[in-house]
Design an enzyme around this catalytic site. Sequence first.
Site, PDB file in Angstrom:
ATOM      1  N   LYS A   9     -18.663  -9.612  33.431  1.00 32.29           N
ATOM      2  CA  LYS A   9     -19.311  -9.880  34.715  1.00 32.29           C
ATOM      3  C   LYS A   9     -18.402 -10.719  35.623  1.00 32.29           C
ATOM      4  O   LYS A   9     -17.369 -11.239  35.171  1.00 32.29           O
ATOM      5  CB  LYS A   9     -20.640 -10.604  34.454  1.00 32.29           C
ATOM      6  CG  LYS A   9     -21.655  -9.749  33.669  1.00 32.29           C
ATOM      7  CD  LYS A   9     -22.979 -10.486  33.514  1.00 32.29           C
ATOM      8  CE  LYS A   9     -23.999  -9.634  32.776  1.00 32.29           C
ATOM      9  NZ  LYS A   9     -25.331 -10.308  32.734  1.00 32.29           N
ATOM     10  N   TYR A  49     -29.219  -1.827  37.673  1.00 30.53           N
ATOM     11  CA  TYR A  49     -30.258  -2.662  37.079  1.00 30.53           C
ATOM     12  C   TYR A  49     -31.661  -2.232  37.504  1.00 30.53           C
ATOM     13  O   TYR A  49     -32.595  -3.045  37.473  1.00 30.53           O
ATOM     14  CB  TYR A  49     -30.026  -4.128  37.460  1.00 30.53           C
ATOM     15  CG  TYR A  49     -28.977  -4.827  36.610  1.00 30.53           C
ATOM     16  CD1 TYR A  49     -29.163  -4.980  35.232  1.00 30.53           C
ATOM     17  CD2 TYR A  49     -27.827  -5.367  37.184  1.00 30.53           C
ATOM     18  CE1 TYR A  49     -28.222  -5.645  34.455  1.00 30.53           C
ATOM     19  CE2 TYR A  49     -26.878  -6.037  36.402  1.00 30.53           C
ATOM     20  CZ  TYR A  49     -27.087  -6.171  35.040  1.00 30.53           C
ATOM     21  OH  TYR A  49     -26.164  -6.828  34.271  1.00 30.53           O
ATOM     22  N   ASN A 112     -23.838 -14.995  32.556  1.00 22.04           N
ATOM     23  CA  ASN A 112     -23.684 -15.059  31.100  1.00 22.04           C
ATOM     24  C   ASN A 112     -22.525 -14.189  30.600  1.00 22.04           C
ATOM     25  O   ASN A 112     -22.552 -13.645  29.514  1.00 22.04           O
ATOM     26  CB  ASN A 112     -25.018 -14.744  30.405  1.00 22.04           C
ATOM     27  CG  ASN A 112     -25.532 -13.349  30.719  1.00 22.04           C
ATOM     28  OD1 ASN A 112     -24.869 -12.591  31.432  1.00 22.04           O
ATOM     29  ND2 ASN A 112     -26.678 -12.984  30.188  1.00 22.04           N
ATOM     30  N   HIS A 115     -22.183  -8.096  29.724  1.00 23.59           N
ATOM     31  CA  HIS A 115     -23.347  -7.213  29.575  1.00 23.59           C
ATOM     32  C   HIS A 115     -23.100  -6.288  28.388  1.00 23.59           C
ATOM     33  O   HIS A 115     -21.963  -5.910  28.123  1.00 23.59           O
ATOM     34  CB  HIS A 115     -23.506  -6.366  30.847  1.00 23.59           C
ATOM     35  CG  HIS A 115     -24.466  -5.211  30.670  1.00 23.59           C
ATOM     36  ND1 HIS A 115     -25.812  -5.348  30.833  1.00 23.59           N
ATOM     37  CD2 HIS A 115     -24.254  -3.917  30.301  1.00 23.59           C
ATOM     38  CE1 HIS A 115     -26.405  -4.174  30.579  1.00 23.59           C
ATOM     39  NE2 HIS A 115     -25.476  -3.298  30.261  1.00 23.59           N
ATOM     40  N   GLU A 126     -25.678   4.205  31.226  1.00 20.72           N
ATOM     41  CA  GLU A 126     -24.783   3.167  31.748  1.00 20.72           C
ATOM     42  C   GLU A 126     -23.314   3.603  31.710  1.00 20.72           C
ATOM     43  O   GLU A 126     -22.547   3.292  32.622  1.00 20.72           O
ATOM     44  CB  GLU A 126     -24.988   1.867  30.955  1.00 20.72           C
ATOM     45  CG  GLU A 126     -26.380   1.269  31.204  1.00 20.72           C
ATOM     46  CD  GLU A 126     -26.584  -0.083  30.546  1.00 20.72           C
ATOM     47  OE1 GLU A 126     -25.718  -0.514  29.746  1.00 20.72           O
ATOM     48  OE2 GLU A 126     -27.605  -0.719  30.843  1.00 20.72           O
TER      49      GLU A 126
HETATM   50  P1  AMP Z   1     -30.290  -7.230  30.360  1.00 25.73           P
HETATM   51  O1  AMP Z   1     -30.583  -5.885  30.947  1.00 25.73           O
HETATM   52  O2  AMP Z   1     -31.190  -7.637  29.248  1.00 25.73           O
HETATM   53  O3  AMP Z   1     -28.811  -7.419  30.102  1.00 25.73           O
HETATM   54  O4  AMP Z   1     -30.645  -8.312  31.498  1.00 25.73           O
HETATM   55  C1  AMP Z   1     -29.919  -8.251  32.661  1.00 25.73           C
HETATM   56  C2  AMP Z   1     -29.339  -9.545  33.028  1.00 25.73           C
HETATM   57  O5  AMP Z   1     -30.276 -10.204  33.841  1.00 25.73           O
HETATM   58  C3  AMP Z   1     -29.011 -10.551  31.954  1.00 25.73           C
HETATM   59  O6  AMP Z   1     -27.813 -10.303  31.280  1.00 25.73           O
HETATM   60  C4  AMP Z   1     -28.914 -11.807  32.792  1.00 25.73           C
HETATM   61  O7  AMP Z   1     -27.677 -11.866  33.498  1.00 25.73           O
HETATM   62  C5  AMP Z   1     -30.033 -11.577  33.786  1.00 25.73           C
HETATM   63  N1  AMP Z   1     -31.272 -12.213  33.352  1.00 25.73           N
HETATM   64  C6  AMP Z   1     -32.068 -11.891  32.318  1.00 25.73           C
HETATM   65  N2  AMP Z   1     -33.122 -12.697  32.232  1.00 25.73           N
HETATM   66  C7  AMP Z   1     -33.002 -13.563  33.267  1.00 25.73           C
HETATM   67  C8  AMP Z   1     -33.777 -14.659  33.749  1.00 25.73           C
HETATM   68  N3  AMP Z   1     -34.907 -15.033  33.151  1.00 25.73           N
HETATM   69  N4  AMP Z   1     -33.325 -15.312  34.848  1.00 25.73           N
HETATM   70  C9  AMP Z   1     -32.205 -14.934  35.460  1.00 25.73           C
HETATM   71  N5  AMP Z   1     -31.428 -13.897  35.068  1.00 25.73           N
HETATM   72  C10 AMP Z   1     -31.813 -13.240  33.973  1.00 25.73           C
END
Ligand code: AMP
Length: 137
Positions: A9, A49, A112, A115, A126
């Site tokens: 990222k 997303y 974070n 991904h 994806e």
């Molecule tokens: P995922 O599809 O599970 O990878 O989620 C997408 C991304 O959304 C995560 O990798 C984080 O960068 C972000 N994300 C997930 N949960 C939260 C949250 N509670 N608050 C802010 N960002 C989030």
Amino acid sequence: MERTLSIVKPDGVKKNIIGQVISRFEAAGLKVTGLKMVRLTKAEAERFYAVHKERPFFGSLTEFMSSGPVVPMVISGGDAVKKVRDIMGATDFKKAAPGTIRKDFADSIEANIVHGSDAAETAAFEIAYFFNALETF
Ligand code: AMP
């Protein structure tokens, strides 16, 4: 053999740790079978997303993901989806296990570093989002 999509990222690119992320996948016996650097528009991040479009963090997440270049990669190997997720650690870096990428490098639940697709079916969508047939091996 399974394929998954990982993305370094914008925060990972800014921290200059693209190589460290790739090294961890390679050290686990996984192979990089597609790799590029791109900068997403906000609209492109929103399409990627789309499953999260009702979530409260959708606007902020897509803003962040389009804030700088990212490095999408196809990672291949036995059990690649789960292995990549284990190496990344929990979404929330505070809950991530020691030795995971997010524990070592992440600053927030959103920024974070990396991904990883959550399932083989998600990975197919994806991977196709970033790579055409000539760009993966
Ligand atoms: P995922 O599809 O599970 O990878 O989620 C997408 C991304 O959304 C995560 O990798 C984080 O960068 C972000 N994300 C997930 N949960 C939260 C949250 N509670 N608050 C802010 N960002 C989030």
